[in-house]
Write a protein that holds these residues in place. Structure first.
Motif, short mmCIF file in Angstrom:
data_model
loop_
_atom_site.label_atom_id
_atom_site.label_comp_id
_atom_site.label_asym_id
_atom_site.label_seq_id
_atom_site.Cartn_x
_atom_site.Cartn_y
_atom_site.Cartn_z
N UNK A 172 0.94 -1.27 -0.18
CA UNK A 172 0.02 0.19 0.07
C UNK A 172 0.52 0.92 -0.02
N UNK A 173 -0.20 2.40 0.27
CA UNK A 173 0.98 4.06 -0.44
C UNK A 173 1.86 4.04 0.92
N UNK A 174 1.20 3.51 2.05
CA UNK A 174 1.97 3.97 3.10
C UNK A 174 3.41 3.06 3.51
N UNK A 175 2.79 2.19 2.86
CA UNK A 175 4.36 1.29 3.07
C UNK A 175 5.57 1.81 2.26
N UNK A 176 4.36 2.12 0.61
CA UNK A 176 5.50 2.29 -0.24
C UNK A 176 6.25 4.20 -0.08
N UNK A 177 5.79 4.79 1.21
CA UNK A 177 5.51 6.03 1.28
C UNK A 177 7.27 5.56 1.69
N UNK A 178 7.18 4.94 3.22
CA UNK A 178 8.52 4.35 3.80
C UNK A 178 10.13 4.21 2.97
N UNK A 179 9.60 3.85 2.20
CA UNK A 179 10.01 2.82 0.88
C UNK A 179 11.29 4.12 -0.26
N UNK A 180 10.38 5.08 -0.21
CA UNK A 180 10.63 6.23 -0.92
C UNK A 180 11.46 7.23 -0.36
N UNK A 181 11.22 7.37 0.87
CA UNK A 181 11.60 8.58 1.59
C UNK A 181 13.12 8.65 2.16
N UNK A 182 13.34 7.66 2.43
CA UNK A 182 15.22 8.18 2.34
C UNK A 182 15.21 9.15 1.45
N UNK A 183 14.96 8.03 -0.04
CA UNK A 183 15.75 9.02 -1.52
C UNK A 183 15.77 10.91 -1.51
N UNK A 184 14.83 11.04 -0.88
CA UNK A 184 13.92 12.62 -0.88
C UNK A 184 13.45 12.78 -1.86
#
Ligand code: CA
Length: 217
Positions: free
Chosen positions: A59-71
């Motif tokens: 889901x989107x929340x989980x994907x966001x956790x994954x994207x966030x470190x990339x900025x």
């Protein structure tokens, strides 16, 4: 070219977004589930991700956790419009939040706002064979340089950014000249005439009776 990833399992919505952002000059890729989205993010660099929350696989929340470190900036796009969901989305690091159903114009405005904030705003506008370089203020038609005055350039940008919209003379004048419209239309009208002539846009910049002008594309 600005790269935008759209992660959205409703294909009709993903394609609508993609079509409209492509028309604005962005390069779009669509992923139809969270797993495909994660694969694309892993293998490409995006300037912005538009992310649905309720997605198959991941889901989107989980994907966001994954994207966030990339900025990479993220705008959540979701039918879940409750205040609590908004707060959660922003708290875990989304840059903005847009609720379905939305107006496509609102989405584009938010995309532009985020890209301006991250210093990645599109510096190139294009209409048919005319290219407008916002940073260097160069205008090309068929790759040939077109000499415009400062106000002619600003007026052109205003028309192009609002293409197919009838713009009131008052609004155009105030946006371009930065002062209140006094009802004197000669200045604006003569600038429009010169733009039409210089760009060969007699048929494109329409006069809208009693309102003002519309760039028809
Ligand atoms: Ca969904």
């Amino acid at each position: 070219m600005i790269e935008i990833l759209i992660v959205e399992d409703e294909k009709a919505i993903a394609n609508l977004i993609s079509k409209n952002l492509t028309a604005e000059g962005y390069h779009c890729t669509a992923a139809y589930d969270g797993k495909q989205g994660a694969d694309y993010i892993e293998n490409n660099n995006y300037d912005l991700v538009l992310l649905d929350i309720m997605l198959p696989e991941i889901d989107g929340y989980e994907l966001l956790e994954y994207i966030r470190p990339m900025g990479t900036p993220v705008i959540f796009i979701t039918a879940r419009g409750s205040l609590q969901d908004r707060i959660q989305g922003l708290r875990i690091g989304a840059d903005d939040y847009i609720v379905k159903p939305f107006q496509i114009g609102e989405l584009i405005a938010r995309v532009e706002a985020i890209l301006r904030r991250t210093g990645k705003a599109n510096q190139l506008l294009a209409v048919d064979d005319v290219e407008i370089h916002l940073d260097s203020r160069i205008v090309l038609k068929n790759k040939q340089n077109i000499e415009l005055t400062m106000k002619e350039f600003d007026l052109l940008v205003e028309l192009v950014r609002n293409k197919n919209v009838a713009l009131y003379r008052e609004r155009l004048y105030e946006r371009v000249w930065g002062e209140p419209f006094t009802g004197e239309t000669r200045t604006l009208d003569s600038h429009i005439q010169r733009l039409r002539r210089k760009l060969g846009w007699d048929d494109k910049i329409k006069t809208v009776f009693r309102i003002g002008y519309r760039l028809e594309v």
